[in-house]
Design a protein around this motif. Structure first.
Motif, PDB file in Angstrom:
ATOM      1  N   PRO A   1      59.427  14.884  23.103  1.00 27.77           N
ATOM      2  CA  PRO A   1      58.988  15.813  24.051  1.00 27.77           C
ATOM      3  C   PRO A   1      57.352  16.196  23.621  1.00 27.77           C
ATOM      4  O   PRO A   1      57.121  15.834  22.654  1.00 27.77           O
ATOM      5  CB  PRO A   1      59.626  17.468  23.633  1.00 27.77           C
ATOM      6  CG  PRO A   1      60.190  17.005  22.143  1.00 27.77           C
ATOM      7  CD  PRO A   1      60.396  15.571  22.132  1.00 27.77           C
TER       8      PRO A   1
ATOM      9  N   CYS B   1      50.479  21.471  25.937  1.00 21.93           N
ATOM     10  CA  CYS B   1      51.581  20.481  26.205  1.00 21.93           C
ATOM     11  C   CYS B   1      51.100  19.213  25.770  1.00 21.93           C
ATOM     12  O   CYS B   1      51.856  18.122  26.288  1.00 21.93           O
ATOM     13  CB  CYS B   1      52.172  20.671  27.764  1.00 21.93           C
ATOM     14  SG  CYS B   1      50.665  20.619  28.868  1.00 21.93           S
TER      15      CYS B   1
ATOM     16  N   GLN C   1      58.663  26.899  26.938  1.00 22.97           N
ATOM     17  CA  GLN C   1      59.152  25.873  27.687  1.00 22.97           C
ATOM     18  C   GLN C   1      58.841  25.938  29.225  1.00 22.97           C
ATOM     19  O   GLN C   1      58.350  26.662  29.684  1.00 22.97           O
ATOM     20  CB  GLN C   1      60.795  26.240  27.759  1.00 22.97           C
ATOM     21  CG  GLN C   1      61.616  26.236  26.776  1.00 22.97           C
ATOM     22  CD  GLN C   1      62.885  26.701  26.432  1.00 22.97           C
ATOM     23  OE1 GLN C   1      63.395  26.792  27.499  1.00 22.97           O
ATOM     24  NE2 GLN C   1      63.707  26.814  25.028  1.00 22.97           N
TER      25      GLN C   1
ATOM     26  N   ASP D   1      59.909  13.168  31.426  1.00 18.67           N
ATOM     27  CA  ASP D   1      60.779  13.942  30.605  1.00 18.67           C
ATOM     28  C   ASP D   1      60.415  14.379  29.121  1.00 18.67           C
ATOM     29  O   ASP D   1      60.642  15.425  28.666  1.00 18.67           O
ATOM     30  CB  ASP D   1      62.125  12.980  29.998  1.00 18.67           C
ATOM     31  CG  ASP D   1      63.222  12.835  31.091  1.00 18.67           C
ATOM     32  OD1 ASP D   1      63.164  13.706  32.092  1.00 18.67           O
ATOM     33  OD2 ASP D   1      63.826  11.682  30.980  1.00 18.67           O
ATOM     34  N   ARG D   2      59.030  14.034  28.840  1.00 13.47           N
ATOM     35  CA  ARG D   2      58.331  14.422  27.965  1.00 13.47           C
ATOM     36  C   ARG D   2      57.720  15.996  28.231  1.00 13.47           C
ATOM     37  O   ARG D   2      57.857  16.850  27.224  1.00 13.47           O
ATOM     38  CB  ARG D   2      56.908  13.661  27.648  1.00 13.47           C
ATOM     39  CG  ARG D   2      57.069  12.454  27.200  1.00 13.47           C
ATOM     40  CD  ARG D   2      55.660  12.025  26.884  1.00 13.47           C
ATOM     41  NE  ARG D   2      55.010  12.182  26.152  1.00 13.47           N
ATOM     42  CZ  ARG D   2      55.066  11.898  24.538  1.00 13.47           C
ATOM     43  NH1 ARG D   2      55.750  10.811  24.310  1.00 13.47           N
ATOM     44  NH2 ARG D   2      54.359  12.533  23.809  1.00 13.47           N
TER      45      ARG D   2
ATOM     46  N   GLN E   1      61.368  19.921  30.215  1.00 15.14           N
ATOM     47  CA  GLN E   1      62.432  19.590  29.099  1.00 15.14           C
ATOM     48  C   GLN E   1      64.061  19.776  29.592  1.00 15.14           C
ATOM     49  O   GLN E   1      64.921  19.642  28.790  1.00 15.14           O
ATOM     50  CB  GLN E   1      61.956  20.807  27.915  1.00 15.14           C
ATOM     51  CG  GLN E   1      60.610  20.113  27.207  1.00 15.14           C
ATOM     52  CD  GLN E   1      60.196  20.970  26.163  1.00 15.14           C
ATOM     53  OE1 GLN E   1      60.851  21.879  25.812  1.00 15.14           O
ATOM     54  NE2 GLN E   1      58.888  20.900  25.926  1.00 15.14           N
TER      55      GLN E   1
ATOM     56  N   GLY F   1      68.927  17.720  28.866  1.00 18.75           N
ATOM     57  CA  GLY F   1      67.671  17.796  28.168  1.00 18.75           C
ATOM     58  C   GLY F   1      67.530  18.609  27.097  1.00 18.75           C
ATOM     59  O   GLY F   1      68.226  19.683  26.702  1.00 18.75           O
ATOM     60  N   THR F   2      66.422  18.561  26.156  1.00 20.80           N
ATOM     61  CA  THR F   2      66.029  19.164  24.840  1.00 20.80           C
ATOM     62  C   THR F   2      65.711  20.728  25.470  1.00 20.80           C
ATOM     63  O   THR F   2      66.065  21.703  24.316  1.00 20.80           O
ATOM     64  CB  THR F   2      64.995  18.854  24.288  1.00 20.80           C
ATOM     65  OG1 THR F   2      63.585  18.858  25.293  1.00 20.80           O
ATOM     66  CG2 THR F   2      65.166  17.262  23.677  1.00 20.80           C
ATOM     67  N   GLY F   3      65.352  21.156  26.674  1.00 21.73           N
ATOM     68  CA  GLY F   3      65.062  22.539  26.640  1.00 21.73           C
ATOM     69  C   GLY F   3      66.432  23.249  26.789  1.00 21.73           C
ATOM     70  O   GLY F   3      66.212  24.544  26.585  1.00 21.73           O
TER      71      GLY F   3
END
Lengths: 137, 268
Positions: A2, A82, B31, B191-192, B195, B223-225
């Motif tokens: 991420p 970000c 996020q 996708d980076r 999230q 997803g990670t979020g």
């Protein structure tokens, strides 16, 4: 991976901020940790910090952006909330190969912010818009 | 960050399913957004419904970016969901980057930014290298996230009940022989920054065809979020009730939309 830093990197910047405020230097153990977490670009980023290459631009709206003068003299506008830098290393190493957390320019911004040595400059709202959209380099 | 879409999916569920309401979780400020991945027309419908739901039911100020102008919304709804139609990536970047300027003239900044069909803005000539497209995707995504972070700060200062600014965008991955490519490097880049992914997955199995359905879509978050959500432990989502929905379209035009229940985990 991420676009936010792992907790270990965030903690490292907090430690650098605290130590630099108290002693005005970064001790060897934190430098070794920087090299361990960020690899070769840590030394290059510290060079940029030494050369005071990082400027924080702010406009009347309150919007901020960071500009870094690269080793070749090129100017890069970086986002830190970000992580984005328009440099070739970010495109290749971070985005394409997924082989690093940051480029040296974003790392230099993070270090300058932690150490409180970022240069400040004002810009108009229109200049800020052009800067963020990449139409003003 | 999935609060608007979760609210919308829950409200549009068929009546028999609507008793299984999911608690709407406000997104964490750090996020960024949700990427709706899948077929373009359904993707646009999801975005439009999200925009209208957010504007009319959640009183959220929305700004909607789409390369092709929205003409299917009634005039009254078009007023609730102001849309901008940038013709190119350069124009889109300028309009998103300029959102901080509008805060000087409008009393309340937008708290939902929607971008329809990212691929329309990102794709260049066929002979262009993948790296260029990836860099464009990173710049646009990062600008959207950075703008949302800035607007979140403004909303915290200006409103009594601050909610973070959210971003929802749709993207159709490149297709290889009729199927979505699994190695879409632009999607990896998106996708980076986004999230949470909301996948619109068409069920092409024999089972769907045998049931006499014209189309079946599975809609789910990943997803990670989702795992990073600090409120996740406090949710009222029942075990076995995943955040997954199904849209079934019958040949006579009947549409059914409801939650899909996954098998409960083995208690052992």
């Amino acid at each position: 991976m991420p676009a936010v830093l792992p907790a270990v990197a965030e903690q490292l910047f907090r430690d650098i901020r605290k130590t630099y405020q108290e002693t005005a230097q970064i001790p060897d153990d934190l430098l070794i940790a920087l090299r361990f977490v960020f690899g070769a670009c840590a030394v290059q980023a510290l060079d940029l910090v030494d050369q005071r290459s990082v400027t924080c631009l702010s406009s009347p709206s309150g919007r901020k952006a960071f500009q870094v003068i690269g080793a070749s003299g090129s100017l890069y506008t970086c986002f830190t909330s970000c992580h984005y830098c328009p440099c070739p290393a970010f495109a290749y190493t971070v985005l394409r190969r997924n082989d690093g957390l940051l480029c040296k320019h974003i790392l230099a911004v993070c270090l300058c912010e932690a150490m409180g040595v970022t240069r400040m400059q004002s810009a108009s709202d229109e200049q800020m818009t052009a800067l963020l959209s990449g139409t003003l380099l | 960050m999935t609060d608007v879409l979760t609210h919308m999916f829950t409200n549009f569920m068929s009546r028999a399913d609507s008793s299984k309401d999911l608690k709407v979780i406000p997104p964490a400020p750090a996020q960024c957004g949700v990427l709706v991945v899948g077929e373009q027309n359904l993707g646009r419908s999801v975005l439009l419904l999200a925009a209208v739901t957010a504007a009319c039911r959640l009183s959220v100020k929305v700004v909607f970016f789409a390369q092709t102008q929205i003409q299917s919304l009634p005039v009254s709804l078009q007023k609730c969901v102001p849309s901008l139609s940038p013709e190119s990536l350069k124009e889109l970047l300028q309009q998103v980057a300029g959102l901080h300027e509008s805060t000087n003239t409008f009393p309340v900044p937008p708290s939902l930014i929607i971008v329809d069909r990212l691929e329309d803005f990102l794709r260049g000539p066929a002979d262009e290298s993948h790296g260029v497209e990836q860099s464009r995707a990173a710049h646009l995504s990062a600008l959207l996230c950075d703008t949302a972070t800035f607007l979140t700060g403004l909303l915290e200062q200006q409103t009594s009940s601050p909610a973070p600014c959210r971003v929802i965008a749709s993207y159709k991955p490149k297709e290889q022989s009729g199927e979505f490519s699994v190695s879409d490097q632009v999607l990896d880049t998106l996708d980076r920054y986004f999230q949470v992914r909301c996948t619109l997955d068409q069920d092409r199995s024999y089972k769907a065809a045998a049931a006499g359905l014209q189309e079946v879509w599975h809609i789910y978050f990943s997803g990670t979020g989702i795992t990073l959500d600090p409120c996740a432990e406090d949710t009222e989502v029942k075990p076995g009730l995943a955040q997954e929905w199904q849209l079934s379209i019958y040949p006579d035009g009947l549409v059914w939309f409801g939650a899909e229940e996954l098998p409960s985990p083995d208690p052992r």
